[in-house]
Design an enzyme around this catalytic site. Structure first.
Site: not given
Length: 211
Positions: A8, A188-191
């Site tokens: 997610r 978001e985007n694991r950043l």
């Protein structure tokens, strides 16, 4: 269950140097209040990590009961496994996780016992049944059955006859004096955003870490 397919995105908020406070205690207060206002279950629960010399690290959930600009307070039995570990090595970790807010806080610090008066005052503020349970249980010691524990509890309760017990000598508080506090905000985007406050002789220094 194919866990590698569970994903997610994190979109709740952001954490930047611009919106972070200069002192970690102020940032902690803001996030703790937001967790409470969001009705996060057990928002004051934190994972306490200890490690005795030569042993494996151990973790368990305890409840935060107070904090100030220097650290964090919780209470326990002084003969418990965590108490024995902290007696041998007072370097501990604390970890808050609030998935509803996509946030974590990791704390490193030095544990010390609170003054006796602090322990006694908090003990007296607890519900009577919780006071009795603290007197009846020898935390972390082996018992043969649940029935044995309940009998011991009832024995102490009967002896007290409705009166409040004194705070046991082997029960009290710990204060974790923080030296490093990391605030983690999912993005978001694991950043993810990771800001860490490190204490030195000049106060607190803030660094951003790569996710």
């Amino acid at each position: 269950m194919e866990l590698n397919k569970i994903r997610r995105e994190y979109r709740y908020s952001a954490l930047t140097r611009k919106n972070a406070t200069a002192h970690p205690a102020d940032q902690f207060r803001i996030w703790l209040n937001e967790a409470r206002q969001a009705n996060v279950n057990d928002f004051s629960a934190m994972n306490l990590i200890t490690c005795s010399p030569g042993e494996f690290p151990q973790s368990r959930i305890v409840l935060l009961k107070d904090y100030n600009k220097d650290g964090f307070t919780f209470f326990s039995n002084y003969t418990s496994a965590k108490a024995k570990a902290m007696e041998l090595n007072n370097k501990v970790g604390l970890h808050f996780f609030w998935p509803e807010l996509e946030r974590q806080i990791r704390i490193e610090g030095l544990a010390e016992k609170t003054p006796r008066q602090v322990s006694e005052d908090y003990f007296k503020s607890r519900p009577l049944d919780s006071q009795i349970a603290a007197c009846a249980s020898s935390q972390s010691s082996e018992i043969d059955s649940r029935e044995t524990l309940e009998k011991q509890y009832q024995k102490v309760k009967d002896l007290l006859a409705g009166q409040a017990p004194e705070c046991p000598e082997n029960w009290g508080g710990y204060f974790v004096r923080a030296v490093r506090i990391e605030f983690w905000q999912g993005r978001e985007n694991r950043l993810h955003d990771r800001l860490v406050y490190v204490h030195n002789e000049n106060g607190w220094k803030i660094k951003r870490l790569s996710p």
